[in-house]
Write a protein that holds these residues in place. Sequence first.
Motif, PDB file in Angstrom:
ATOM      1  N   ALA A  45       6.242   7.295  14.270  1.00 16.67           N
ATOM      2  CA  ALA A  45       4.858   7.341  13.788  1.00 16.67           C
ATOM      3  C   ALA A  45       4.565   6.180  12.844  1.00 16.67           C
ATOM      4  CB  ALA A  45       4.598   8.669  13.086  1.00 16.67           C
ATOM      5  N   ASP A  49       1.908   3.038  13.678  1.00 18.26           N
ATOM      6  CA  ASP A  49       0.649   3.272  12.978  1.00 18.26           C
ATOM      7  C   ASP A  49      -0.169   1.980  12.957  1.00 18.26           C
ATOM      8  OD1 ASP A  49      -1.354   3.635  10.860  1.00 18.26           O
ATOM      9  OD2 ASP A  49      -0.251   5.468  10.391  1.00 18.26           O
ATOM     10  N   ARG A  51      -2.251   0.894  11.008  1.00 18.74           N
ATOM     11  CA  ARG A  51      -2.371   0.328   9.660  1.00 18.74           C
ATOM     12  C   ARG A  51      -1.101  -0.379   9.211  1.00 18.74           C
ATOM     13  NH1 ARG A  51      -3.725   5.991   6.961  1.00 18.74           N
ATOM     14  NH2 ARG A  51      -1.842   6.371   8.226  1.00 18.74           N
ATOM     15  N   SER A  54       2.328   4.493   6.985  1.00 18.32           N
ATOM     16  CA  SER A  54       1.882   5.884   7.086  1.00 18.32           C
ATOM     17  C   SER A  54       2.042   6.569   5.741  1.00 18.32           C
ATOM     18  CB  SER A  54       2.691   6.652   8.137  1.00 18.32           C
ATOM     19  OG  SER A  54       2.443   6.168   9.433  1.00 18.32           O
ATOM     20  N   CYS A  55       1.117   7.477   5.481  1.00 19.49           N
ATOM     21  CA  CYS A  55       1.157   8.261   4.246  1.00 19.49           C
ATOM     22  C   CYS A  55       1.954   9.538   4.481  1.00 19.49           C
ATOM     23  CB  CYS A  55      -0.270   8.590   3.831  1.00 19.49           C
ATOM     24  SG  CYS A  55      -0.391   9.698   2.406  1.00 19.49           S
ATOM     25  N   CYS A  57       1.074  12.382   3.738  1.00 25.14           N
ATOM     26  CA  CYS A  57       0.152  13.405   4.233  1.00 25.14           C
ATOM     27  C   CYS A  57      -0.030  13.305   5.746  1.00 25.14           C
ATOM     28  CB  CYS A  57      -1.196  13.284   3.529  1.00 25.14           C
ATOM     29  SG  CYS A  57      -1.979  11.659   3.693  1.00 25.14           S
ATOM     30  N   ASP A  58       0.046  12.075   6.307  1.00 23.14           N
ATOM     31  CA  ASP A  58      -0.045  11.906   7.764  1.00 23.14           C
ATOM     32  C   ASP A  58       1.193  12.472   8.448  1.00 23.14           C
ATOM     33  OD1 ASP A  58      -2.455  10.461   7.478  1.00 23.14           O
ATOM     34  OD2 ASP A  58      -1.315   8.625   7.073  1.00 23.14           O
ATOM     35  N   LEU A  59       2.355  12.188   7.877  1.00 21.63           N
ATOM     36  CA  LEU A  59       3.615  12.577   8.501  1.00 21.63           C
ATOM     37  C   LEU A  59       3.852  14.083   8.425  1.00 21.63           C
ATOM     38  CD1 LEU A  59       5.726   9.649   7.050  1.00 21.63           C
ATOM     39  CD2 LEU A  59       4.871   9.868   9.385  1.00 21.63           C
ATOM     40  N   GLU A  61       1.953  16.276   9.312  1.00 21.48           N
ATOM     41  CA  GLU A  61       1.357  16.927  10.477  1.00 21.48           C
ATOM     42  C   GLU A  61       2.311  16.969  11.676  1.00 21.48           C
ATOM     43  OE1 GLU A  61      -2.266  14.967  11.359  1.00 21.48           O
ATOM     44  OE2 GLU A  61      -3.187  15.354   9.396  1.00 21.48           O
ATOM     45  N   TRP A  91      -0.412   9.679  -3.583  1.00 22.25           N
ATOM     46  CA  TRP A  91       0.297   9.641  -2.317  1.00 22.25           C
ATOM     47  C   TRP A  91       1.251   8.457  -2.248  1.00 22.25           C
ATOM     48  CZ3 TRP A  91       0.213  13.965   0.159  1.00 22.25           C
ATOM     49  CH2 TRP A  91      -0.927  14.771   0.143  1.00 22.25           C
ATOM     50  N   TYR A  93       3.082   5.766   0.441  1.00 20.55           N
ATOM     51  CA  TYR A  93       2.952   5.185   1.776  1.00 20.55           C
ATOM     52  C   TYR A  93       4.274   4.508   2.163  1.00 20.55           C
ATOM     53  CZ  TYR A  93      -2.072   5.972   1.580  1.00 20.55           C
ATOM     54  OH  TYR A  93      -3.311   6.560   1.500  1.00 20.55           O
TER      55      TYR A  93
END
Length: 330
Positions: A45, A49, A51, A54-55, A57-59, A61, A91, A93
């Motif tokens: 992921a 990504d 961007r 990844s944050c 909070c994204d991971l 999920e 957060w 990253y």
Amino acid sequence: MTETPTTVETCAPAEARAIGLDVATTVANTLKALADPLRLRMLSAIATDPRGESCVCDLAELADVSQPTISHHLKVLKDTGLLSSQRRGTWVYYRLVPTRQAAVTALLDGFASTVAADPAEDRPESPREVDSHVIDRLAEELADEYDTLSRDLVVTMVRESYAGLLRSAKIARHLVPLTERFARQRLTDLTRDRGTGVPQVLFVCVQNAGRSQLAAALVNQMADGKVVARSAGSRPAPDVHPHVRSLLTQIEGEDAATERFPKPLTDDAVRAADVVITMGCGDVCPIIPGVRYEDWAVGDPALASAEGVEAIRDDIAARVRTLLDSLTTH
């Protein structure tokens, strides 16, 4: 009578051919850290990504686990030297360490995509070679059709096209029509006039069974003839991945999607392109003056869930829109 003792053969040490102990220890520790499905998914992921990072909070999920568990797995990956991190507000990253980019790409796009293919015992046996007379006849027919090119060149290109497809073909009876289509594409590329032709884009990935096929189809759909897209693979798979085939059917219709097949990367395809976009295949493309190169870090549909495949499609579609704007706006 005294017997002369026979010479006892000894095994030559293989130490000189093995990697050093320090390197082996480091690699083993890294592989040990990656021996967890969730960590591999998180690494994938982050690597894909759009961007470039990844944050947490994204991971979170990716699995139904607590945030501390996610943070623990990320710390393990960071301790191996694969990831770096940066805190912004509340957060953290994570992104790949640049010097580990090639290694992660090789793992995710080379090894993992091979494992995701059909099990070896389920694959059909390699097809026997088609009668050479059939290929020779096809070569002669195309040489007559492309009479502005050297006859020897056309014949050689047809034979090369056949040999390239044979390495990954599943069924022998399909080889002749696929060879004709592949050779025609290559011959058309050879005769392309960049000065008068519409812009051409070449998408390159490892197996040409997923994202590169999807990207080419999206370009051809959205461009409405103003841009032409082709695709190829550094190590083509036997067939387009089923997840991608269904998306191609939605984009192009069943007939066009059925005709798509993985093709090997060739120099003439690169030379004919105005833009070459790599998608996880590393530095396999020859550098041709006048050709624009980009690298898109997008996920591999062959390794994704059904929802993940749709997300990858949407990501590629957004990138394609930006690409088309740059090619069609004067």
